[in-house]
Design an enzyme around this catalytic site. Structure first.
Site, PDB file in Angstrom:
ATOM      1  N   ARG A 191       4.051  -4.667  17.480  1.00 36.70           N
ATOM      2  CA  ARG A 191       4.879  -4.432  16.308  1.00 36.70           C
ATOM      3  C   ARG A 191       5.326  -5.793  15.799  1.00 36.70           C
ATOM      4  O   ARG A 191       5.818  -6.604  16.560  1.00 36.70           O
ATOM      5  CB  ARG A 191       6.099  -3.596  16.692  1.00 36.70           C
ATOM      6  CG  ARG A 191       6.909  -3.078  15.538  1.00 36.70           C
ATOM      7  CD  ARG A 191       8.087  -2.249  16.030  1.00 36.70           C
ATOM      8  NE  ARG A 191       7.691  -1.062  16.754  1.00 36.70           N
ATOM      9  CZ  ARG A 191       7.251   0.046  16.164  1.00 36.70           C
ATOM     10  NH1 ARG A 191       7.146   0.117  14.869  1.00 36.70           N
ATOM     11  NH2 ARG A 191       6.904   1.082  16.896  1.00 36.70           N
ATOM     12  N   PHE A 221      -7.114   2.421   5.534  1.00 32.82           N
ATOM     13  CA  PHE A 221      -6.363   1.190   5.248  1.00 32.82           C
ATOM     14  C   PHE A 221      -6.805  -0.019   6.069  1.00 32.82           C
ATOM     15  O   PHE A 221      -6.314  -1.120   5.880  1.00 32.82           O
ATOM     16  CB  PHE A 221      -4.852   1.409   5.348  1.00 32.82           C
ATOM     17  CG  PHE A 221      -4.363   1.988   6.664  1.00 32.82           C
ATOM     18  CD1 PHE A 221      -4.346   1.203   7.803  1.00 32.82           C
ATOM     19  CD2 PHE A 221      -3.887   3.288   6.735  1.00 32.82           C
ATOM     20  CE1 PHE A 221      -3.864   1.712   9.011  1.00 32.82           C
ATOM     21  CE2 PHE A 221      -3.406   3.813   7.929  1.00 32.82           C
ATOM     22  CZ  PHE A 221      -3.406   3.017   9.087  1.00 32.82           C
ATOM     23  N   LYS A 226       2.430   4.284   1.554  1.00 33.70           N
ATOM     24  CA  LYS A 226       2.629   4.719   2.929  1.00 33.70           C
ATOM     25  C   LYS A 226       2.473   6.232   2.921  1.00 33.70           C
ATOM     26  O   LYS A 226       3.373   6.959   2.516  1.00 33.70           O
ATOM     27  CB  LYS A 226       4.004   4.311   3.460  1.00 33.70           C
ATOM     28  CG  LYS A 226       4.166   4.649   4.937  1.00 33.70           C
ATOM     29  CD  LYS A 226       5.471   4.125   5.502  1.00 33.70           C
ATOM     30  CE  LYS A 226       5.535   4.273   7.011  1.00 33.70           C
ATOM     31  NZ  LYS A 226       5.312   5.623   7.505  1.00 33.70           N
ATOM     32  N   GLU A 277       0.842  -1.193   0.000  1.00 27.96           N
ATOM     33  CA  GLU A 277       0.000   0.000   0.000  1.00 27.96           C
ATOM     34  C   GLU A 277       0.874   1.238   0.000  1.00 27.96           C
ATOM     35  O   GLU A 277       2.011   1.197   0.458  1.00 27.96           O
ATOM     36  CB  GLU A 277      -0.903   0.013   1.247  1.00 27.96           C
ATOM     37  CG  GLU A 277      -1.909  -1.119   1.227  1.00 27.96           C
ATOM     38  CD  GLU A 277      -2.806  -1.142   2.463  1.00 27.96           C
ATOM     39  OE1 GLU A 277      -2.591  -0.320   3.381  1.00 27.96           O
ATOM     40  OE2 GLU A 277      -3.704  -1.979   2.496  1.00 27.96           O
TER      41      GLU A 277
HETATM   42  P1  AMP Z   1       6.137   4.807  11.210  1.00 25.87           P
HETATM   43  O1  AMP Z   1       5.368   5.917  11.901  1.00 25.87           O
HETATM   44  O2  AMP Z   1       7.262   5.261  10.357  1.00 25.87           O
HETATM   45  O3  AMP Z   1       6.494   3.702  12.164  1.00 25.87           O
HETATM   46  O4  AMP Z   1       5.134   4.125  10.172  1.00 25.87           O
HETATM   47  C1  AMP Z   1       3.926   3.559  10.543  1.00 25.87           C
HETATM   48  C2  AMP Z   1       2.820   4.537  10.255  1.00 25.87           C
HETATM   49  O5  AMP Z   1       2.589   4.667   8.860  1.00 25.87           O
HETATM   50  C3  AMP Z   1       1.473   4.113  10.778  1.00 25.87           C
HETATM   51  O6  AMP Z   1       1.346   4.371  12.146  1.00 25.87           O
HETATM   52  C4  AMP Z   1       0.533   4.957   9.946  1.00 25.87           C
HETATM   53  O7  AMP Z   1       0.327   6.189  10.597  1.00 25.87           O
HETATM   54  C5  AMP Z   1       1.305   5.239   8.663  1.00 25.87           C
HETATM   55  N1  AMP Z   1       0.707   4.706   7.423  1.00 25.87           N
HETATM   56  C6  AMP Z   1       0.664   5.373   6.269  1.00 25.87           C
HETATM   57  N2  AMP Z   1       0.093   4.639   5.309  1.00 25.87           N
HETATM   58  C7  AMP Z   1      -0.250   3.460   5.868  1.00 25.87           C
HETATM   59  C8  AMP Z   1      -0.879   2.270   5.378  1.00 25.87           C
HETATM   60  N3  AMP Z   1      -1.269   2.131   4.087  1.00 25.87           N
HETATM   61  N4  AMP Z   1      -1.076   1.254   6.255  1.00 25.87           N
HETATM   62  C9  AMP Z   1      -0.673   1.355   7.546  1.00 25.87           C
HETATM   63  N5  AMP Z   1      -0.077   2.460   8.061  1.00 25.87           N
HETATM   64  C10 AMP Z   1       0.146   3.502   7.239  1.00 25.87           C
END
Ligand code: AMP
Length: 597
Positions: A421, A344, A252, A250
């Site tokens: 996680r 999502f 991000k 997907e």
């Molecule tokens: P990070 O904050 O770098 O750990 O990345 C995880 C975060 O990506 C999640 O908490 C969401 O806020 C974000 N995110 C963006 N797009 C998606 C997606 N398609 N599926 C799940 N999380 C997503």
């Protein structure tokens, strides 16, 4: 229960840095308790009156508490202020001053129930005259308090309890006090917490019905579920291998994670990643959501990003963050920065919990239920079976304004794992192609006086990652670059009220900053690489005895992670995993050889 007993327990907890001792102390504290007293002690120990998502705030600024201390002690406010300059903590000052008048306590001792009730009244006071009312209630409480009680009462109301107890420690204590202390019991108790985000509710169910009682806790509209989190891998090939040869990719989106709860009556509540209610900031989303979902009640998750109103392109994240916390000018901002929720996941479907179903099934349901509109859309997704297909989609995602891709497992068992996680979700970002594989979210635990142009303010900050296993914040770098003047100037405001002259309980570091801070503010940083360090304590001993992990050449990205609580910061295990994947990338044929050098 006397409030004095609770204060004495906090005093002992603050004095220990040993995890096992802390666990034993907490267990001893809560074992004799039953709801509602148990529930209250659990919330109080987290520095709150209710679970965080309910957003109940006392609304007592330090100045207000100082006034109450002065009144209760019968001294001038400026004397309290002067004394606090010396002690570095208003709680300690209160203990000294109020204690002088009440060395032996009173005939009318404080109870946990009574204090809790008064704190609820403080929280409820609003509108004209409410400040006076808050001071009044607090003054009366302090007038009846012993020195130790006064110390913790004041710390509680100004939000600096400092006993170093967080959810993970309380879950341990619940497991020992009300179950058999086993790992299996701990897993069940934590699962109930992840589902409900309410320690009080979990404790209540546990006491009423034992571990079986936890099965009565369900996903409910209005009560957020703790978010599922992603792992990292350094390459798309590694991700595909992990996922068993096929996966859903997907976009991000780089925005704000939003958990949307839409009730049957079409009312909507929105929660942030750290489960704070943010409904007020997105009236446009609230208006659009009920019509966007066909089966209510529903709970959805998505990422909220700004869209250019003319071109429909994704705009930089900073534009959404401008909307957080802003009550005024909301209408103007709505036009200027219209947002869209890219959905999502679907967790509750027409009142039926579906979070335990496999991801492919949840996505299929989501596609059926969602009626996309300008404000609410489906996250872009493609199922891929090869590295070529994955690379192709990654390029498409970047061109479409995403910061990378999120890979999701399609394997049996790919349920929504609340609060965990794991490799069921793996993120892959653009920057992984160069240098350190990801940014790190670090908690500010110390500050260093600036020199030269930065004289008179903090020039650098000591950052820590969170270790949930030890319930500790472990330092990993000192960051001074990347801040512009405005950011540097506003940092002390963000850190107001959490300054400390002594190392805060729960902070582990071999570095001594000029000023300590209780864990509160989370900053995103990047660096050149992770190395072993004799003074930093992140994942200490995991690679080499005595050595912790440190980030070399750290740089603030400009992003304060307001959406993350300190315990949502990068964990020590994640940092360790980043270190290992960096070693693997540097020397693929001699894995681990660097680790002993
Ligand atoms: P990070 O904050 O770098 O750990 O990345 C995880 C975060 O990506 C999640 O908490 C969401 O806020 C974000 N995110 C963006 N797009 C998606 C997606 N398609 N599926 C799940 N999380 C997503």
């Amino acid at each position: 229960m006397r409030f004095a007993e609770l204060a004495a327990a906090y005093e002992r907890l603050e004095a220990t840095s040993k995890r096992l001792e802390m666990r034993a102390l907490l267990t001893e504290l809560i074992r004799p308790l039953r709801p509602p007293e148990l529930t209250r002690v659990l919330y109080l120990s987290q520095g709150a009156l209710r679970p965080e998502y309910e957003g109940v705030e006392l609304g007592v600024a330090t100045s207000l508490a100082r006034r109450a201390v002065a009144k209760a002690a019968g001294v001038e406010e400026r004397d309290v202020a002067r004394r606090t300059q010396e002690t570095g903590d208003l709680g300690t000052t209160a203990g000294e001053l109020v204690g002088k008048l009440h060395r032996l306590g009173t005939e009318d001792p404080l109870t946990v129930a009574g204090v809790y009730h008064d704190l609820e009244r403080i929280a409820a006071a609003s509108g004209a005259g409410s400040q006076e009312e808050k001071v009044e209630i607090l003054t009366r409480l302090l007038g009846r308090a012993t020195p130790l009680e006064a110390k913790y009462l004041v710390r509680f109301v100004i939000g600096t309890l400092r006993v170093g107890v967080r959810e993970m420690s309380l879950l341990d204590a619940l497991t020992d006090a009300f179950a058999d202390g086993s790992k299996e019991a701990r897993v069940k108790i934590e699962a109930a917490f992840n589902l409900s985000s309410d320690l009080g509710l979990v404790a209540d169910a546990l006491v009423q019905g034992g571990l079986a009682g936890l099965e009565h806790i369900h996903l409910e509209v209005g009560r957020p579920i703790r978010p599922m989190l992603a792992e990292r891998e350094p390459t798309l090939a590694a991700i595909l291998e992990r996922m068993g040869g096929s996966m859903a990719l997907e976009y991000k989106y780089d925005g704000l994670r939003v958990q949307a709860h839409i009730a049957k009556d079409r009312s909507v509540r929105l929660f942030s990643r750290r489960l704070e209610e943010i409904s007020g900031q997105f009236p446009d989303l609230r208006a659009a959501l009920p019509a966007a979902v066909t089966a209510l009640p529903a709970i959805l998750e998505g990422e909220c990003v700004p869209l250019d109103p003319d071109t429909d392109e994704i705009r930089p994240f900073q534009e959404v963050s401008r909307r957080r916390g802003r009550k005024h000018d909301l209408e103007r901002l709505q036009e200027e920065v219209p947002v869209c929720l890219f959905v999502f996941d679907l967790l509750l479907d027409g009142g039926i919990p579906v979070y335990e179903r496999d991801f492919a099934e949840r996505r299929r349901l989501l596609e059926q239920r969602l009626r996309p509109s300008e404000r609410v859309r489906l996250a872009d997704q493609r199922v891929v079976h090869s590295v070529e297909e994955a690379t192709d989609f990654f390029e498409v995602a970047l061109a479409g304004g995403a910061e990378g891709v999120m890979a999701k497992s399609l394997a049996p068992g790919s349920s929504y794992r609340a609060g965990a996680r794991g490799f069921w979700w793996i993120k892959y970002k653009r920057d992984y192609t160069a240098g350190l594989s990801d940014s790190v979210d670090g908690v500010v635990v110390g500050g260093f006086h600036g020199r030269g142009r930065r004289a008179g303010r903090y020039g650098a900050y000591l950052l820590a990652v969170y270790n949930p296993g030890r319930d500790r914040f472990e330092s990993f770098c000192k960051v001074g670059s990347g801040f512009d003047d405005a950011q540097l100037a506003e940092m002390p405001t963000r850190l107001k009220g959490v300054e400390s002259d002594t190392p805060p309980p729960g902070v582990d570091t071999g570095v001594t900053p000029d000023r300590w801070f209780l864990p509160k503010v989370v900053l995103e940083v990047r660096g050149a690489e992770l190395t072993l360090s004799p003074v930093h304590r992140a994942a200490q001993g995991a690679i080499r005895p005595g050595a912790g992990l440190a980030l070399r050449f750290p740089r603030f990205t400009g992003r304060v992670r307001e959406d993350k609580a300190p315990t949502d910061a990068t964990t020590s295990d994640e940092l360790l995993e980043m270190y290992r994947s960096q070693v693997r990338q540097a020397a693929p044929s001699t894995e681990g050889s660097d680790e002993t050098s």
